[in-house]
Design an enzyme around this catalytic site. Structure first.
Site, PDB file in Angstrom:
ATOM      1  N   MET B   1       0.840  -1.202   0.000  1.00 41.67           N
ATOM      2  CA  MET B   1       0.000   0.000   0.000  1.00 41.67           C
ATOM      3  C   MET B   1       0.879   1.258   0.000  1.00 41.67           C
ATOM      4  O   MET B   1       2.089   1.187   0.149  1.00 41.67           O
ATOM      5  CB  MET B   1      -0.917   0.016   1.222  1.00 41.67           C
ATOM      6  CG  MET B   1      -1.954  -1.103   1.201  1.00 41.67           C
ATOM      7  SD  MET B   1      -3.135  -0.880  -0.141  1.00 41.67           S
ATOM      8  CE  MET B   1      -4.147  -2.338   0.091  1.00 41.67           C
ATOM      9  N   CYS B   2       0.236   2.384  -0.127  1.00 41.60           N
ATOM     10  CA  CYS B   2       0.967   3.629  -0.274  1.00 41.60           C
ATOM     11  C   CYS B   2       0.256   4.694   0.536  1.00 41.60           C
ATOM     12  O   CYS B   2      -0.698   4.411   1.252  1.00 41.60           O
ATOM     13  CB  CYS B   2       0.982   4.051  -1.743  1.00 41.60           C
ATOM     14  SG  CYS B   2       1.414   2.718  -2.863  1.00 41.60           S
ATOM     15  N   GLN B   3       0.729   5.927   0.462  1.00 43.23           N
ATOM     16  CA  GLN B   3      -0.011   7.030   1.065  1.00 43.23           C
ATOM     17  C   GLN B   3      -0.147   8.159   0.049  1.00 43.23           C
ATOM     18  O   GLN B   3       0.756   8.421  -0.745  1.00 43.23           O
ATOM     19  CB  GLN B   3       0.679   7.515   2.349  1.00 43.23           C
ATOM     20  CG  GLN B   3       0.631   6.469   3.458  1.00 43.23           C
ATOM     21  CD  GLN B   3       0.226   7.033   4.820  1.00 43.23           C
ATOM     22  OE1 GLN B   3       0.099   8.242   5.008  1.00 43.23           O
ATOM     23  NE2 GLN B   3       0.025   6.148   5.772  1.00 43.23           N
TER      24      GLN B   3
END
Lengths: 251, 251
Positions: B1-3
Protein backbone atom coordinates in the site's frame (compact mmCIF):
# COMPACT_ATOMS: atom_id res chain seq x y z
CA UNK A 1 15.16 31.50 -31.02
CA UNK A 2 16.39 29.05 -28.42
CA UNK A 3 19.26 26.70 -27.78
CA UNK A 4 19.18 22.92 -27.68
CA UNK A 5 21.28 20.28 -25.95
CA UNK A 6 21.01 16.54 -26.41
CA UNK A 7 22.99 13.62 -25.02
CA UNK A 8 22.94 9.93 -25.79
CA UNK A 9 25.28 7.41 -24.18
CA UNK A 10 25.75 3.66 -23.89
CA UNK A 11 25.95 3.89 -20.08
CA UNK A 12 24.10 6.20 -17.67
CA UNK A 13 26.07 9.42 -17.95
CA UNK A 14 26.24 12.71 -16.05
CA UNK A 15 25.43 15.60 -18.40
CA UNK A 16 26.02 18.46 -15.96
CA UNK A 17 29.22 19.70 -17.65
CA UNK A 18 27.29 20.26 -20.88
CA UNK A 19 24.21 21.62 -19.09
CA UNK A 20 26.42 24.16 -17.32
CA UNK A 21 27.66 25.24 -20.75
CA UNK A 22 24.11 25.58 -22.03
CA UNK A 23 22.99 27.48 -18.91
CA UNK A 24 25.83 29.96 -19.39
CA UNK A 25 24.02 31.04 -22.56
CA UNK A 26 20.73 31.66 -20.76
CA UNK A 27 21.45 35.39 -20.48
CA UNK A 28 20.32 35.75 -24.09
CA UNK A 29 17.69 33.01 -23.72
CA UNK A 30 15.97 33.92 -20.43
CA UNK A 31 12.36 32.83 -21.12
CA UNK A 32 12.42 29.45 -19.44
CA UNK A 33 14.32 26.20 -19.63
CA UNK A 34 13.75 22.51 -19.37
CA UNK A 35 15.66 19.26 -19.18
CA UNK A 36 14.44 15.70 -19.65
CA UNK A 37 16.35 12.68 -18.35
CA UNK A 38 15.50 9.15 -19.46
CA UNK A 39 16.40 6.37 -17.07
CA UNK A 40 15.43 3.21 -18.95
CA UNK A 41 11.75 3.67 -19.77
CA UNK A 42 11.35 6.12 -16.89
CA UNK A 43 11.46 9.88 -17.41
CA UNK A 44 12.32 12.86 -15.24
CA UNK A 45 11.15 16.11 -16.85
CA UNK A 46 12.04 19.44 -15.24
CA UNK A 47 10.59 22.61 -16.76
CA UNK A 48 10.65 26.17 -15.52
CA UNK A 49 9.51 29.51 -16.95
CA UNK A 50 12.52 31.21 -15.31
CA UNK A 51 15.95 31.64 -16.82
CA UNK A 52 18.35 28.71 -16.36
CA UNK A 53 20.82 31.33 -15.13
CA UNK A 54 18.72 32.41 -12.11
CA UNK A 55 16.35 29.47 -11.58
CA UNK A 56 16.42 27.80 -8.17
CA UNK A 57 15.38 24.63 -9.99
CA UNK A 58 18.35 24.82 -12.40
CA UNK A 59 20.68 25.17 -9.42
CA UNK A 60 19.11 22.13 -7.75
CA UNK A 61 19.43 20.09 -10.97
CA UNK A 62 23.11 21.01 -11.32
CA UNK A 63 23.75 19.72 -7.79
CA UNK A 64 21.64 16.58 -8.28
CA UNK A 65 23.63 13.57 -9.52
CA UNK A 66 21.34 12.28 -12.29
CA UNK A 67 22.87 9.74 -14.68
CA UNK A 68 20.93 9.09 -17.83
CA UNK A 69 21.19 7.36 -21.23
CA UNK A 70 19.33 10.13 -23.07
CA UNK A 71 18.97 13.81 -22.14
CA UNK A 72 17.23 16.63 -23.99
CA UNK A 73 17.57 20.21 -22.67
CA UNK A 74 16.38 23.58 -23.94
CA UNK A 75 16.80 27.23 -23.03
CA UNK A 76 14.09 29.45 -24.41
CA UNK A 77 13.94 32.82 -26.08
CA UNK A 78 10.22 33.21 -26.72
CA UNK A 79 9.15 33.81 -30.33
CA UNK A 80 5.59 32.39 -30.19
CA UNK A 81 3.63 31.83 -26.97
CA UNK A 82 4.01 33.81 -23.77
CA UNK A 83 6.55 32.97 -21.04
CA UNK A 84 4.72 30.29 -19.04
CA UNK A 85 5.31 26.87 -17.51
CA UNK A 86 3.16 25.15 -20.15
CA UNK A 87 5.19 26.78 -22.94
CA UNK A 88 8.55 25.60 -21.60
CA UNK A 89 10.27 22.87 -23.64
CA UNK A 90 10.87 19.92 -23.70
CA UNK A 91 7.34 18.61 -24.24
CA UNK A 92 6.39 15.04 -23.43
CA UNK A 93 3.66 12.62 -24.52
CA UNK A 94 3.19 8.84 -24.21
CA UNK A 95 2.98 6.73 -27.37
CA UNK A 96 3.09 2.91 -27.60
CA UNK A 97 3.88 2.65 -23.88
CA UNK A 98 6.96 4.88 -24.12
CA UNK A 99 7.46 8.49 -23.13
CA UNK A 100 8.45 10.69 -26.06
CA UNK A 101 10.23 14.00 -25.52
CA UNK A 102 10.80 16.81 -27.98
CA UNK A 103 12.40 20.26 -27.95
CA UNK A 104 12.45 22.76 -30.81
CA UNK A 105 14.64 25.65 -31.83
CA UNK A 106 13.17 27.82 -34.55
CA UNK A 107 9.94 29.34 -35.71
CA UNK A 108 7.17 27.83 -37.83
CA UNK A 109 5.52 31.23 -38.35
CA UNK A 110 1.85 30.61 -39.20
CA UNK A 111 2.09 26.89 -40.03
CA UNK A 112 -0.32 24.84 -37.90
CA UNK A 113 -0.80 21.34 -39.36
CA UNK A 114 -4.23 19.84 -38.52
CA UNK A 115 -4.53 17.90 -35.24
CA UNK A 116 -7.22 15.21 -35.46
CA UNK A 117 -5.56 12.52 -33.35
CA UNK A 118 -5.00 11.90 -29.66
CA UNK A 119 -2.41 14.64 -29.08
CA UNK A 120 -3.32 18.25 -28.30
CA UNK A 121 -1.08 21.11 -27.19
CA UNK A 122 -1.52 22.36 -23.62
CA UNK A 123 0.27 25.66 -24.23
CA UNK A 124 0.20 27.98 -27.22
CA UNK A 125 3.58 27.57 -28.94
CA UNK A 126 4.17 26.56 -32.56
CA UNK A 127 6.71 24.08 -31.13
CA UNK A 128 4.25 22.06 -29.02
CA UNK A 129 1.74 22.10 -31.89
CA UNK A 130 4.38 20.64 -34.23
CA UNK A 131 5.42 18.07 -31.60
CA UNK A 132 1.80 16.93 -31.22
CA UNK A 133 1.49 16.67 -35.02
CA UNK A 134 4.64 14.54 -35.18
CA UNK A 135 3.25 12.22 -32.46
CA UNK A 136 -0.06 11.99 -34.32
CA UNK A 137 1.61 11.16 -37.64
CA UNK A 138 3.95 8.57 -36.05
CA UNK A 139 0.91 6.92 -34.43
CA UNK A 140 -0.96 6.89 -37.77
CA UNK A 141 2.02 5.53 -39.71
CA UNK A 142 2.53 2.38 -37.61
CA UNK A 143 -0.16 -0.03 -36.51
CA UNK A 144 2.19 -1.66 -34.01
CA UNK A 145 5.38 -0.64 -32.18
CA UNK A 146 7.96 0.09 -34.91
CA UNK A 147 11.72 -0.43 -34.75
CA UNK A 148 14.09 2.53 -34.49
CA UNK A 149 14.94 2.09 -38.19
CA UNK A 150 11.25 2.17 -39.15
CA UNK A 151 10.71 5.27 -36.98
CA UNK A 152 13.66 6.94 -38.66
CA UNK A 153 12.19 6.25 -42.13
CA UNK A 154 8.85 7.77 -41.06
CA UNK A 155 10.57 10.81 -39.54
CA UNK A 156 12.51 11.30 -42.82
CA UNK A 157 9.12 11.65 -44.52
CA UNK A 158 7.52 13.89 -41.89
CA UNK A 159 10.28 16.32 -40.93
CA UNK A 160 10.77 17.91 -44.39
CA UNK A 161 7.12 19.03 -44.20
CA UNK A 162 7.94 21.08 -41.08
CA UNK A 163 11.37 22.13 -42.39
CA UNK A 164 9.67 23.63 -45.47
CA UNK A 165 7.50 25.90 -43.33
CA UNK A 166 10.14 27.71 -41.29
CA UNK A 167 13.05 26.98 -39.01
CA UNK A 168 12.79 23.58 -37.38
CA UNK A 169 15.80 22.33 -35.44
CA UNK A 170 14.50 19.43 -33.35
CA UNK A 171 15.70 17.00 -30.71
CA UNK A 172 13.40 14.00 -30.22
CA UNK A 173 13.71 10.84 -28.14
CA UNK A 174 11.74 7.87 -26.85
CA UNK A 175 14.54 6.90 -24.45
CA UNK A 176 15.99 4.38 -26.93
CA UNK A 177 17.33 6.69 -29.64
CA UNK A 178 18.03 10.41 -30.01
CA UNK A 179 16.91 11.99 -33.30
CA UNK A 180 18.42 15.36 -34.24
CA UNK A 181 16.96 17.27 -37.17
CA UNK A 182 18.94 20.28 -38.41
CA UNK A 183 17.23 23.19 -40.07
CA UNK A 184 19.79 25.94 -39.49
CA UNK A 185 22.21 25.33 -36.60
CA UNK A 186 22.87 21.97 -34.97
CA UNK A 187 26.23 20.37 -34.16
CA UNK A 188 27.24 17.01 -32.73
CA UNK A 189 30.27 15.56 -31.03
CA UNK A 190 31.19 11.92 -30.37
CA UNK A 191 33.28 11.24 -27.28
CA UNK A 192 34.97 7.82 -26.99
CA UNK A 193 38.23 6.24 -25.89
CA UNK A 194 40.78 7.80 -25.61
CA UNK A 195 38.94 10.39 -23.53
CA UNK A 196 40.65 13.72 -22.89
CA UNK A 197 40.09 17.03 -21.16
CA UNK A 198 37.62 19.67 -22.31
CA UNK A 199 36.73 23.16 -21.23
CA UNK A 200 33.54 25.08 -21.81
CA UNK A 201 33.49 27.91 -24.36
CA UNK A 202 31.12 30.03 -22.23
CA UNK A 203 32.07 29.20 -18.68
CA UNK A 204 35.18 28.81 -16.56
CA UNK A 205 34.77 25.06 -16.24
CA UNK A 206 36.97 22.16 -17.33
CA UNK A 207 36.70 18.43 -16.97
CA UNK A 208 39.03 15.54 -17.70
CA UNK A 209 36.71 12.86 -19.05
CA UNK A 210 39.52 10.27 -18.78
CA UNK A 211 39.02 10.34 -15.00
CA UNK A 212 35.25 9.73 -15.20
CA UNK A 213 34.94 7.12 -17.96
CA UNK A 214 35.76 3.57 -18.90
CA UNK A 215 37.30 2.70 -22.30
CA UNK A 216 34.02 1.14 -23.46
CA UNK A 217 31.98 4.33 -22.79
CA UNK A 218 30.55 6.21 -25.74
CA UNK A 219 28.78 9.55 -25.53
CA UNK A 220 27.16 11.66 -28.25
CA UNK A 221 26.42 15.34 -27.58
CA UNK A 222 24.24 17.52 -29.81
CA UNK A 223 24.03 21.29 -29.37
CA UNK A 224 22.90 24.35 -31.27
CA UNK A 225 26.43 25.74 -31.11
CA UNK A 226 29.56 23.80 -30.02
CA UNK A 227 29.88 23.93 -26.23
CA UNK A 228 33.64 23.34 -26.15
CA UNK A 229 36.26 25.08 -28.31
CA UNK A 230 38.79 22.23 -28.31
CA UNK A 231 36.79 19.21 -29.51
CA UNK A 232 35.89 18.08 -33.06
CA UNK A 233 32.23 19.18 -33.36
CA UNK A 234 30.51 18.36 -36.64
CA UNK A 235 27.88 20.65 -38.15
CA UNK A 236 24.72 18.92 -39.37
CA UNK A 237 23.80 20.12 -42.84
CA UNK A 238 20.39 21.84 -43.09
CA UNK A 239 17.63 19.33 -43.79
CA UNK A 240 19.46 16.31 -42.37
CA UNK A 241 18.31 13.92 -39.66
CA UNK A 242 20.94 12.29 -37.45
CA UNK A 243 20.14 9.28 -35.27
CA UNK A 244 22.14 8.37 -32.19
CA UNK A 245 22.00 5.09 -30.25
CA UNK A 246 24.32 3.79 -27.55
CA UNK A 247 26.43 6.93 -27.91
CA UNK A 248 27.06 6.38 -31.61
CA UNK A 249 25.83 7.97 -34.83
CA UNK A 250 23.82 5.19 -36.50
CA UNK A 251 22.19 7.09 -39.39
CA UNK B 1 0.00 0.00 0.00
CA UNK B 2 0.97 3.63 -0.27
CA UNK B 3 -0.01 7.03 1.07
CA UNK B 4 -1.64 9.87 -0.84
CA UNK B 5 -1.67 13.64 -0.40
CA UNK B 6 -3.75 16.09 -2.39
CA UNK B 7 -4.20 19.85 -2.17
CA UNK B 8 -6.56 22.24 -3.92
CA UNK B 9 -6.69 25.96 -3.21
CA UNK B 10 -8.22 29.13 -4.62
CA UNK B 11 -4.82 30.86 -4.68
CA UNK B 12 -1.36 29.42 -5.43
CA UNK B 13 -0.44 27.79 -2.13
CA UNK B 14 2.70 26.31 -0.60
CA UNK B 15 2.12 22.65 0.29
CA UNK B 16 5.47 21.94 1.95
CA UNK B 17 4.06 21.68 5.49
CA UNK B 18 1.79 18.83 4.35
CA UNK B 19 4.48 17.26 2.14
CA UNK B 20 6.83 17.21 5.14
CA UNK B 21 4.14 15.34 7.05
CA UNK B 22 3.74 12.83 4.22
CA UNK B 23 7.51 12.41 3.87
CA UNK B 24 7.77 11.61 7.57
CA UNK B 25 5.78 8.45 6.80
CA UNK B 26 8.17 7.35 4.05
CA UNK B 27 10.01 5.02 6.43
CA UNK B 28 7.20 2.49 5.95
CA UNK B 29 6.68 3.52 2.30
CA UNK B 30 10.25 3.61 0.96
CA UNK B 31 9.74 2.44 -2.65
CA UNK B 32 9.65 5.81 -4.37
CA UNK B 33 7.68 9.02 -4.25
CA UNK B 34 6.31 11.65 -6.53
CA UNK B 35 4.68 15.06 -6.42
CA UNK B 36 2.83 16.94 -9.15
CA UNK B 37 2.27 20.71 -9.03
CA UNK B 38 -0.19 22.43 -11.36
CA UNK B 39 0.48 26.08 -12.11
CA UNK B 40 -2.45 27.09 -14.30
CA UNK B 41 -2.37 24.66 -17.24
CA UNK B 42 1.34 24.01 -16.66
CA UNK B 43 2.59 21.00 -14.73
CA UNK B 44 5.72 20.20 -12.76
CA UNK B 45 6.00 16.46 -12.08
CA UNK B 46 8.79 15.14 -9.87
CA UNK B 47 9.15 11.36 -9.48
CA UNK B 48 11.86 9.32 -7.83
CA UNK B 49 12.32 5.61 -7.10
CA UNK B 50 14.05 6.50 -3.83
CA UNK B 51 12.38 7.04 -0.47
CA UNK B 52 11.05 10.55 0.17
CA UNK B 53 12.93 10.31 3.48
CA UNK B 54 16.40 10.00 1.88
CA UNK B 55 15.90 11.35 -1.64
CA UNK B 56 18.11 14.26 -2.69
CA UNK B 57 15.22 15.29 -4.95
CA UNK B 58 12.74 15.36 -2.05
CA UNK B 59 15.13 17.59 -0.11
CA UNK B 60 15.45 19.95 -3.09
CA UNK B 61 11.65 20.10 -3.50
CA UNK B 62 11.17 20.92 0.18
CA UNK B 63 13.55 23.88 -0.18
CA UNK B 64 12.02 25.03 -3.47
CA UNK B 65 9.22 27.59 -3.04
CA UNK B 66 6.58 26.18 -5.41
CA UNK B 67 3.08 27.64 -5.08
CA UNK B 68 0.34 25.73 -6.79
CA UNK B 69 -3.46 25.52 -7.08
CA UNK B 70 -3.50 21.71 -7.23
CA UNK B 71 -0.95 19.24 -5.86
CA UNK B 72 -0.98 15.44 -5.87
CA UNK B 73 1.75 13.56 -3.99
CA UNK B 74 2.38 9.88 -3.31
CA UNK B 75 4.78 7.77 -1.29
CA UNK B 76 5.03 4.20 -2.48
CA UNK B 77 5.13 0.82 -0.84
CA UNK B 78 5.36 -1.50 -3.83
CA UNK B 79 2.65 -4.17 -4.16
CA UNK B 80 2.69 -4.65 -7.95
CA UNK B 81 5.53 -3.59 -10.23
CA UNK B 82 9.20 -3.38 -9.25
CA UNK B 83 10.80 -0.30 -7.66
CA UNK B 84 11.61 1.84 -10.72
CA UNK B 85 11.29 5.40 -11.98
CA UNK B 86 8.54 4.44 -14.45
CA UNK B 87 6.52 2.83 -11.63
CA UNK B 88 6.61 5.89 -9.38
CA UNK B 89 3.29 7.74 -9.01
CA UNK B 90 1.79 10.21 -9.88
CA UNK B 91 1.29 9.32 -13.54
CA UNK B 92 0.50 11.93 -16.15
CA UNK B 93 -1.13 11.99 -19.59
CA UNK B 94 -2.51 14.73 -21.83
CA UNK B 95 -6.21 14.72 -22.74
CA UNK B 96 -8.18 17.53 -24.45
CA UNK B 97 -5.19 19.87 -24.21
CA UNK B 98 -4.87 19.49 -20.44
CA UNK B 99 -2.41 17.48 -18.38
CA UNK B 100 -4.12 14.89 -16.19
CA UNK B 101 -2.41 13.48 -13.11
CA UNK B 102 -3.38 10.46 -11.04
CA UNK B 103 -2.01 8.62 -8.00
CA UNK B 104 -3.38 5.42 -6.51
CA UNK B 105 -3.30 3.76 -3.12
CA UNK B 106 -4.45 0.18 -3.13
CA UNK B 107 -4.25 -3.01 -5.11
CA UNK B 108 -6.35 -4.16 -8.06
CA UNK B 109 -4.98 -7.72 -7.83
CA UNK B 110 -5.41 -9.34 -11.25
CA UNK B 111 -7.89 -6.84 -12.74
CA UNK B 112 -6.58 -5.40 -16.03
CA UNK B 113 -9.39 -3.69 -17.98
CA UNK B 114 -8.80 -3.73 -21.78
CA UNK B 115 -6.77 -0.86 -23.26
CA UNK B 116 -7.76 -0.18 -26.87
CA UNK B 117 -7.42 3.63 -26.88
CA UNK B 118 -4.56 6.11 -27.04
CA UNK B 119 -3.22 5.51 -23.51
CA UNK B 120 -0.72 2.76 -22.66
CA UNK B 121 1.20 2.18 -19.44
CA UNK B 122 4.96 2.74 -19.55
CA UNK B 123 5.66 0.80 -16.35
CA UNK B 124 4.12 -2.41 -15.03
CA UNK B 125 1.89 -1.38 -12.11
CA UNK B 126 -1.84 -2.07 -11.75
CA UNK B 127 -2.12 1.65 -10.86
CA UNK B 128 -0.81 3.03 -14.16
CA UNK B 129 -2.91 0.47 -16.08
CA UNK B 130 -6.05 1.66 -14.25
CA UNK B 131 -5.10 5.32 -14.81
CA UNK B 132 -4.70 4.70 -18.56
CA UNK B 133 -8.10 2.92 -18.60
CA UNK B 134 -9.72 5.91 -16.85
CA UNK B 135 -8.19 8.30 -19.42
CA UNK B 136 -9.40 6.05 -22.25
CA UNK B 137 -12.95 5.86 -20.89
CA UNK B 138 -13.12 9.63 -20.22
CA UNK B 139 -11.98 10.26 -23.81
CA UNK B 140 -14.62 7.82 -25.16
CA UNK B 141 -17.42 9.29 -23.02
CA UNK B 142 -17.12 12.87 -24.28
CA UNK B 143 -16.85 13.97 -27.89
CA UNK B 144 -15.78 17.47 -26.85
CA UNK B 145 -14.21 19.03 -23.74
CA UNK B 146 -16.66 18.37 -20.88
CA UNK B 147 -17.34 20.56 -17.87
CA UNK B 148 -16.13 19.56 -14.41
CA UNK B 149 -19.71 18.51 -13.53
CA UNK B 150 -19.92 16.30 -16.63
CA UNK B 151 -16.52 14.77 -15.83
CA UNK B 152 -17.70 14.06 -12.28
CA UNK B 153 -20.81 12.25 -13.59
CA UNK B 154 -18.65 10.10 -15.87
CA UNK B 155 -16.20 9.33 -13.05
CA UNK B 156 -19.15 8.28 -10.83
CA UNK B 157 -19.94 5.65 -13.48
CA UNK B 158 -16.34 4.52 -14.03
CA UNK B 159 -14.84 4.42 -10.55
CA UNK B 160 -17.21 1.80 -9.06
CA UNK B 161 -15.95 -0.63 -11.74
CA UNK B 162 -12.41 -0.29 -10.32
CA UNK B 163 -13.62 -0.13 -6.70
CA UNK B 164 -15.36 -3.50 -7.17
CA UNK B 165 -12.09 -5.19 -8.19
CA UNK B 166 -9.90 -4.34 -5.22
CA UNK B 167 -8.71 -1.38 -3.22
CA UNK B 168 -8.80 1.83 -5.22
CA UNK B 169 -8.16 5.06 -3.36
CA UNK B 170 -7.44 7.63 -6.07
CA UNK B 171 -6.45 11.27 -6.42
CA UNK B 172 -7.03 12.69 -9.90
CA UNK B 173 -6.71 16.20 -11.34
CA UNK B 174 -6.63 18.14 -14.59
CA UNK B 175 -5.43 21.30 -12.82
CA UNK B 176 -8.98 22.65 -12.53
CA UNK B 177 -10.50 20.24 -10.02
CA UNK B 178 -9.23 17.60 -7.60
CA UNK B 179 -11.20 14.33 -7.52
CA UNK B 180 -10.72 12.06 -4.51
CA UNK B 181 -12.18 8.54 -4.60
CA UNK B 182 -12.20 6.62 -1.32
CA UNK B 183 -12.04 2.86 -1.28
CA UNK B 184 -10.68 2.25 2.21
CA UNK B 185 -8.82 5.18 3.77
CA UNK B 186 -9.04 8.78 2.60
CA UNK B 187 -9.61 11.92 4.70
CA UNK B 188 -10.06 15.58 3.83
CA UNK B 189 -9.73 18.87 5.65
CA UNK B 190 -10.97 22.33 4.65
CA UNK B 191 -8.92 25.28 5.87
CA UNK B 192 -10.51 28.74 5.70
CA UNK B 193 -10.79 31.95 7.69
CA UNK B 194 -10.25 32.08 10.65
CA UNK B 195 -6.93 30.28 10.08
CA UNK B 196 -5.12 28.89 13.10
CA UNK B 197 -2.01 26.98 14.02
CA UNK B 198 -1.40 23.33 13.23
CA UNK B 199 1.29 20.81 14.03
CA UNK B 200 2.18 17.64 12.19
CA UNK B 201 1.27 14.29 13.75
CA UNK B 202 4.48 12.62 12.48
CA UNK B 203 7.05 15.37 12.60
CA UNK B 204 8.23 18.10 14.95
CA UNK B 205 6.85 20.88 12.76
CA UNK B 206 4.21 23.53 13.40
CA UNK B 207 2.85 26.37 11.33
CA UNK B 208 0.51 29.26 12.09
CA UNK B 209 -1.54 29.57 8.91
CA UNK B 210 -2.94 32.91 10.09
CA UNK B 211 0.48 34.43 9.34
CA UNK B 212 0.63 33.09 5.77
CA UNK B 213 -2.92 33.57 4.51
CA UNK B 214 -5.52 36.17 3.63
CA UNK B 215 -9.15 35.90 4.85
CA UNK B 216 -10.35 35.00 1.35
CA UNK B 217 -7.97 32.00 1.03
CA UNK B 218 -9.45 28.53 0.95
CA UNK B 219 -7.44 25.31 0.96
CA UNK B 220 -8.59 21.70 0.82
CA UNK B 221 -6.20 18.93 1.86
CA UNK B 222 -6.80 15.22 1.20
CA UNK B 223 -4.64 12.51 2.77
CA UNK B 224 -4.72 8.79 3.42
CA UNK B 225 -4.50 9.45 7.15
CA UNK B 226 -4.95 12.84 8.86
CA UNK B 227 -1.63 14.71 8.86
CA UNK B 228 -2.43 16.92 11.86
CA UNK B 229 -3.94 15.78 15.18
CA UNK B 230 -5.66 19.09 16.03
CA UNK B 231 -7.78 19.85 12.96
CA UNK B 232 -11.26 18.57 11.94
CA UNK B 233 -10.41 15.93 9.31
CA UNK B 234 -13.40 14.20 7.71
CA UNK B 235 -13.22 10.56 6.65
CA UNK B 236 -14.59 9.83 3.16
CA UNK B 237 -16.93 6.84 3.24
CA UNK B 238 -15.81 3.87 1.11
CA UNK B 239 -17.14 4.15 -2.44
CA UNK B 240 -17.58 7.94 -2.41
CA UNK B 241 -16.11 10.49 -4.79
CA UNK B 242 -15.35 13.98 -3.48
CA UNK B 243 -14.69 16.90 -5.83
CA UNK B 244 -12.73 19.97 -4.78
CA UNK B 245 -12.52 23.29 -6.65
CA UNK B 246 -11.14 26.63 -5.49
CA UNK B 247 -10.35 25.07 -2.10
CA UNK B 248 -13.95 24.00 -1.48
CA UNK B 249 -15.83 20.71 -1.51
CA UNK B 250 -18.23 21.06 -4.45
CA UNK B 251 -19.63 17.52 -4.71
Amino acid sequence: MCQLLGMNANVPTDVMFSFAGLSARAGEHPDGFGIAFFEGKGLRLFVDPNSAKDSVLAEAIKRYPIRSEVVIAHIRKATQGRVALENSHPFSRELWGRYWVGAHNGDLKTFRPPLHGAFRPVGDTDSEHAFCWLMQELAKAHCRVPSIDELTLTLRELLPRLHAQGTFNLLLSNGEALWAHASTNLHYLLRADPFGAARLADDDLSVDFAQHTRPSDRVAIVATEPLTPDEPWVRLAPGTLAVFRQGQLVA
